[in-house]
Write a protein that holds these residues in place. Structure first.
Motif, PDB file in Angstrom:
ATOM      1  N   VAL A   1       0.862  -1.088  -0.073  1.00 26.91           N
ATOM      2  CA  VAL A   1       0.041  -0.160   0.054  1.00 26.91           C
ATOM      3  C   VAL A   1       0.806   1.171   0.068  1.00 26.91           C
TER       4      VAL A   1
ATOM      5  N   TYR B   1       2.235   1.521  -3.401  1.00 26.75           N
ATOM      6  CA  TYR B   1       1.229   1.986  -4.199  1.00 26.75           C
ATOM      7  C   TYR B   1       0.758   3.443  -4.351  1.00 26.75           C
ATOM      8  N   ARG B   2       0.414   3.960  -2.960  1.00 22.22           N
ATOM      9  CA  ARG B   2       0.424   5.303  -2.988  1.00 22.22           C
ATOM     10  C   ARG B   2       1.631   6.335  -3.247  1.00 22.22           C
TER      11      ARG B   2
ATOM     12  N   ILE C   1       1.803   6.689  -7.126  1.00 20.03           N
ATOM     13  CA  ILE C   1       0.721   7.514  -7.639  1.00 20.03           C
ATOM     14  C   ILE C   1       1.094   8.945  -7.213  1.00 20.03           C
TER      15      ILE C   1
ATOM     16  N   PRO D   1      -1.304  16.162 -11.898  1.00 18.56           N
ATOM     17  CA  PRO D   1      -2.239  15.463 -10.804  1.00 18.56           C
ATOM     18  C   PRO D   1      -3.182  14.216 -11.663  1.00 18.56           C
ATOM     19  N   GLU D   2      -3.246  14.406 -13.205  1.00 17.83           N
ATOM     20  CA  GLU D   2      -4.029  13.586 -13.772  1.00 17.83           C
ATOM     21  C   GLU D   2      -3.272  12.206 -14.340  1.00 17.83           C
TER      22      GLU D   2
ATOM     23  N   LEU E   1      -1.450   8.822 -13.921  1.00 23.22           N
ATOM     24  CA  LEU E   1      -1.126   7.585 -12.996  1.00 23.22           C
ATOM     25  C   LEU E   1      -0.057   6.712 -13.625  1.00 23.22           C
TER      26      LEU E   1
ATOM     27  N   LEU F   1       0.786   0.212 -14.051  1.00 23.03           N
ATOM     28  CA  LEU F   1       0.937  -0.707 -13.064  1.00 23.03           C
ATOM     29  C   LEU F   1       0.433  -1.808 -12.888  1.00 23.03           C
TER      30      LEU F   1
ATOM     31  N   GLU G   1      -7.775   4.718  -4.214  1.00 19.11           N
ATOM     32  CA  GLU G   1      -8.176   4.626  -2.716  1.00 19.11           C
ATOM     33  C   GLU G   1      -9.114   3.468  -2.595  1.00 19.11           C
TER      34      GLU G   1
ATOM     35  N   VAL H   1      -7.167   0.163  -2.749  1.00 14.19           N
ATOM     36  CA  VAL H   1      -6.438   0.008  -1.299  1.00 14.19           C
ATOM     37  C   VAL H   1      -7.654  -0.694  -0.257  1.00 14.19           C
TER      38      VAL H   1
ATOM     39  N   TYR I   1      -8.001  -4.175  -1.346  1.00 14.35           N
ATOM     40  CA  TYR I   1      -6.766  -4.949  -1.191  1.00 14.35           C
ATOM     41  C   TYR I   1      -6.786  -5.404   0.322  1.00 14.35           C
TER      42      TYR I   1
ATOM     43  N   SER J   1      -3.521  -1.611 -12.230  1.00 11.06           N
ATOM     44  CA  SER J   1      -3.942  -0.288 -12.003  1.00 11.06           C
ATOM     45  C   SER J   1      -4.162   0.699 -13.109  1.00 11.06           C
TER      46      SER J   1
ATOM     47  N   SER K   1      -6.612   4.205 -14.827  1.00  9.48           N
ATOM     48  CA  SER K   1      -6.802   5.605 -14.401  1.00  9.48           C
ATOM     49  C   SER K   1      -8.048   5.958 -14.500  1.00  9.48           C
TER      50      SER K   1
ATOM     51  N   PHE L   1      -9.025   9.207 -14.545  1.00 12.98           N
ATOM     52  CA  PHE L   1      -9.383   9.990 -15.482  1.00 12.98           C
ATOM     53  C   PHE L   1      -9.640   9.650 -16.895  1.00 12.98           C
TER      54      PHE L   1
END
Lengths: 230, 230
Positions: free
Chosen positions: A16, A19-20, A23, A32-33, A35, A38, B13, B16, B19, B42, B44, B46
């Motif tokens: 986790v 992952y976070r 990102i 910000p858009e 990613l 993965l 999120e 997560v 998961y 993973s 997006s 967007f």
């Protein structure tokens, strides 16, 4: 952007964190858009423990390689292990994997090298401190990795297993770690200290530690973000 | 145990949440040292928004199918989408996917069916409330899905976008939602309410709501745990 494969699950909370972190890191560089592309294969920390306890490095390598092959089959162009312990067999995996692997050890070493140090201390589980995988990677940059005495290794192992892994942070344990680091500075000449276990940043940081800390997970995440976005 | 593939990232999120929920759920059934066999792709949120905004359902289906094919290539024996919105094209995906898909809509419907209800309300984003994917799944069990008036849909959409998505929970908004549900009970005869957006459980629960809530994410996770462990 390169598609990254993560060998996760060893343990799940570090997955986790990666992952976070990936990102957030990609968003910081690409907007910000954006990613990361993965894939994650989630394995079991208990299987890893068993292979390690049985000193079955062939079994451990095959177990991890199987996950890397699955990540490659899912289109990953590079891969990373998300646990320090599994880096024990990193070199063998890197030779056999169908895609390039980005090492947590090398990311940590690069930071130490940038700091111009020649000796660093290693704290972690007894297994990690008694293994030479950090030392082997750091030796490539001429940096020596030293560990505390056997007696102190036992103290730290107990602290990780009975307190930190349960989220318990005691001031007395904090003071104990700080005095272990002070001793390593005085007796072994360490200039930085590797927090070689994902629980150690809960109790140690640059403010508390007598020497700067090297925290492998954020250094690894940062190296991965650079690798996939460059 | 069957290996599960998760189409994640839409958003991260919720991935997560899935998961951690899958790991906890499998541990509860199979013991604390049992972990799910899991692959995650993973994507997006967007990209999903763009396909939805352009009403490009073919593009959305291909985007998600590509991820499911990657999961199958990584050895997943079944797969699931981790966003309500992407279930818009679930039926088409289920037809074309090389492995079985476990639906969030059906998991939610099964809970409503177990409660013996005939009419449920749906709250969510404007997009979800204006789409019929929940209604189509619930119709299979003879359960009617109704939504608030266009005016109320606009109120809820604004609340989600400007408050809940930023973690802001206002008491006035809570009261507004409760009175919308009360109205749906009085005018449309709803017996339960679907919290059809991952942010709604932040502000609504069984204690506050005049009728029981159906929370699709935990219901879906529970269905997945049963599917992979049985």
């Amino acid at each position: 952007m390169r598609k990254l494969g993560l060998v996760g699950g060893t343990g799940p909370e570090a997955t986790v964190l990666y992952y976070r972190g990936l990102i957030a890191g990609v968003a910081k560089i690409k907007g910000p858009e954006a990613l990361p592309k993965l894939s994650i294969e989630s394995l079991s920390p208990f299987e890893v423990f068993e292979f390690c306890a049985a000193h079955d490095l062939t079994g451990l390598t095959d177990y991890l390689l199987d996950a890397i092959n699955n990540l490659a089959a899912a289109g990953a162009e590079c891969a990373a292990l998300t646990a320090g312990t599994t880096h024990l067999v990193f070199d063998e995996l890197a030779t056999r994997a169908p895609i390039p692997l980005v090492s947590m050890l090398d990311a940590t070493r690069n930071e130490a090298q940038a700091g111009g140090v020649s000796t660093v201390g290693l704290l972690g589980t007894a297994f990690t401190m008694n293994s030479d995988f950090f030392a082997r990677s750091f030796a490539k940059a001429g940096i020596k990795v030293v560990v505390p005495s056997a007696e102190k290794i036992a103290v730290i192992q107990k602290m990780i297993a009975t307190e930190l892994e349960h989220g318990i942070v005691k001031e007395v344990s904090q003071q104990q770690l700080v005095s272990i680091i002070k001793e390593m500075v005085a007796e072994q000449g360490i200039e930085q200290v590797i927090l070689g276990c994902t629980e150690l940043p809960l109790i140690l940081n640059d403010t508390l530690s007598p020497v700067p800390c090297l925290d492998p997970v954020p250094l690894h995440i940062s190296a991965l973000v650079n690798y996939i976005t460059s």
